[in-house]
Design an enzyme around this catalytic site. Structure first.
Site, PDB file in Angstrom:
ATOM      1  N   ARG A  15       0.831  -1.204   0.000  1.00 46.84           N
ATOM      2  CA  ARG A  15       0.000   0.000   0.000  1.00 46.84           C
ATOM      3  C   ARG A  15       0.872   1.263   0.000  1.00 46.84           C
ATOM      4  O   ARG A  15       2.067   1.206   0.265  1.00 46.84           O
ATOM      5  CB  ARG A  15      -0.914   0.007   1.235  1.00 46.84           C
ATOM      6  N   LYS A  75       1.954   1.557   7.398  1.00 41.61           N
ATOM      7  CA  LYS A  75       2.283   0.713   8.547  1.00 41.61           C
ATOM      8  C   LYS A  75       3.278   1.409   9.465  1.00 41.61           C
ATOM      9  O   LYS A  75       3.957   2.356   9.085  1.00 41.61           O
ATOM     10  CB  LYS A  75       2.848  -0.633   8.088  1.00 41.61           C
ATOM     11  N   TYR A  94      -0.665   3.950  10.790  1.00 39.23           N
ATOM     12  CA  TYR A  94      -1.064   2.933  11.761  1.00 39.23           C
ATOM     13  C   TYR A  94       0.151   2.620  12.638  1.00 39.23           C
ATOM     14  O   TYR A  94       1.230   2.335  12.120  1.00 39.23           O
ATOM     15  CB  TYR A  94      -1.501   1.642  11.063  1.00 39.23           C
ATOM     16  N   HIS A  96      -0.358   0.826  16.189  1.00 34.64           N
ATOM     17  CA  HIS A  96      -0.665  -0.355  17.005  1.00 34.64           C
ATOM     18  C   HIS A  96       0.406  -0.553  18.077  1.00 34.64           C
ATOM     19  O   HIS A  96       1.007  -1.618  18.217  1.00 34.64           O
ATOM     20  CB  HIS A  96      -0.784  -1.607  16.128  1.00 34.64           C
ATOM     21  N   GLU A 118      -5.405   4.265  13.899  1.00 35.85           N
ATOM     22  CA  GLU A 118      -6.338   3.325  14.523  1.00 35.85           C
ATOM     23  C   GLU A 118      -7.014   3.852  15.783  1.00 35.85           C
ATOM     24  O   GLU A 118      -7.967   3.244  16.269  1.00 35.85           O
ATOM     25  CB  GLU A 118      -5.642   1.993  14.838  1.00 35.85           C
ATOM     26  N   ASP A 270      -2.473  -7.448  14.968  1.00 38.02           N
ATOM     27  CA  ASP A 270      -1.879  -6.108  15.053  1.00 38.02           C
ATOM     28  C   ASP A 270      -1.873  -5.582  16.482  1.00 38.02           C
ATOM     29  O   ASP A 270      -1.030  -4.755  16.846  1.00 38.02           O
ATOM     30  CB  ASP A 270      -2.644  -5.118  14.168  1.00 38.02           C
TER      31      ASP A 270
END
Length: 370
Positions: A15, A75, A94, A96, A118, A270
């Protein structure tokens, strides 16, 4: 503001955080965009499309990080990228954090401002920047589960939808949120006898009304999970506690109750995973076996369908990113309570309570930095 978009380097993460149309919007708002060469290619967006909209294509990733005031990623930064983060730099991606103390400490040490997709949260509790990827991951969980039930791949050798005269496979979905609902839609659509578990009775009532006849609902409890797992072929873990570690709903001891070749798909990986035996895997090596039970725990499932995922992600992230660039992060989060909840770490302080609690670290309210 200078916006940097580096190429994702996590294994099979295809992505990209920004589309060419997004570049155009940044330029129209008076900002600059530095895009690492080839960052969008795997998602179907070549460099020339970005150049046409005014992006600067940069070959050296170090330059992208060093010259940018805000980094947009998909990510979380991985070890190779830790040294590139710097004090005062906004990183919007993101994260996490609760799943990785090493990442948390690296971001704390960098002094950067970590705004996590998130944990951006609306007043109704929904997570607008997580929803599209949860939709992708839920639907992928069903198709990956169906695939790995095939005997050559380690599964029981059961066809998810069965055939006339032969019953379909049984699927258990743990969690009735976005991931769980989308997983159940696909398993049910493929003909599987599907059960969704959740602790929210109102949600279960709603799902009982709208789901097809081959989907049933059940209150989620340890007793009910133990009752179900000896009889199911596929278990999809879809629980979420925003910003916190996922609870272990299936223990190591429970694996002994399952049939050999049962498949577990842990979409919660995740956030640490909702099966005790889960550990993150990659698209290169997606599965492992514990006690004859096959585990699929790929931590970036949507990266396998990057065109769909990138379009879905950037549809929702761009307005927040434009807001951050136009106003600066402090004014942007003061003006937008949704975005404010996305701020996890600021200048070495953990300002998101669930992340601090995950590692028994000091929690500093974000108001201290505003």
């Amino acid at each position: 503001m200078k916006i940097g978009v580096p190429k994702e380097i996590k294994t099979h993460e295809n992505r990209v955080a920004l589309l060419p149309g997004g570049v155009k919007q940044f330029i129209q708002n008076g900002h600059e965009v530095l895009l690492q060469k080839g960052a969008g290619v795997a998602s179907g967006f070549p460099d020339d499309l970005y150049q046409q909209e005014g992006a600067q294509i940069v070959e050296d990733v170090e330059k992208v990080w060093a010259q940018s005031e805000m980094i947009m990623k998909v990510k979380e930064p991985i070890k190779e990228e830790y040294a590139r983060m710097r004090e005062g730099q906004v990183i919007f991606t993101y994260f996490h954090f609760a799943a990785s103390q090493q990442l948390t400490e690296a971001v704390v040490d960098s002094g950067s401002i970590a705004i996590a997709y998130e944990t951006v949260e609306k007043s109704d509790g929904s997570l607008p920047l997580l929803i599209p990827m949860s939709e992708v991951a839920g639907r992928m969980a069903a198709q990956e589960g169906a695939k790995y039930l095939e005997k050559p791949l380690g599964g029981r050798g059961v066809l998810l939808g069965g055939i006339p005269g032969v019953p379909p496979a049984k699927t258990l979905v743990l969690g009735g949120g976005i991931v769980g609902v989308n997983a159940a839609k696909i398993t049910a659509g493929m003909g599987s006898d599907t059960t969704i578990m959740d602790i929210n009775i109102s949600k279960l009532r709603y799902l009982d009304d709208v789901m097809p006849n081959n989907v049933s609902t059940m209150f989620s409890s340890e007793a009910n999970i133990r009752r179900m797992i000896p009889h199911v072929d596929l278990v999809i873990g879809a629980v979420l506690k925003p910003g916190a570690k996922a609870p272990h709903l299936v223990t190591r001891e429970m694996l002994g109750m399952m049939n050999s070749g049962t498949v577990l798909v842990d979409v919660a990986i995740d956030q640490g995973g909702c099966f005790e035996t889960s550990k993150p895997t990659t698209h290169d090596d997606p599965t492992f076996v514990v006690d004859d039970v096959l585990h699929y725990c790929v931590a970036n499932m949507p990266g396998a369908v990057p065109n769909t995922s990138t379009l879905g992600l950037t549809n929702v992230t761009l307005p927040y990113a434009i807001n951050l660039a136009n106003k600066g992060w402090k004014k942007a989060v003061c003006d937008d309570p949704e975005l404010k909840k996305g701020v996890n770490i600021v200048n070495g302080d953990i300002v998101y309570k669930n992340v601090a609690e995950a590692f028994d670290k000091t929690y500093i309210p974000i108001s201290e930095h505003l």
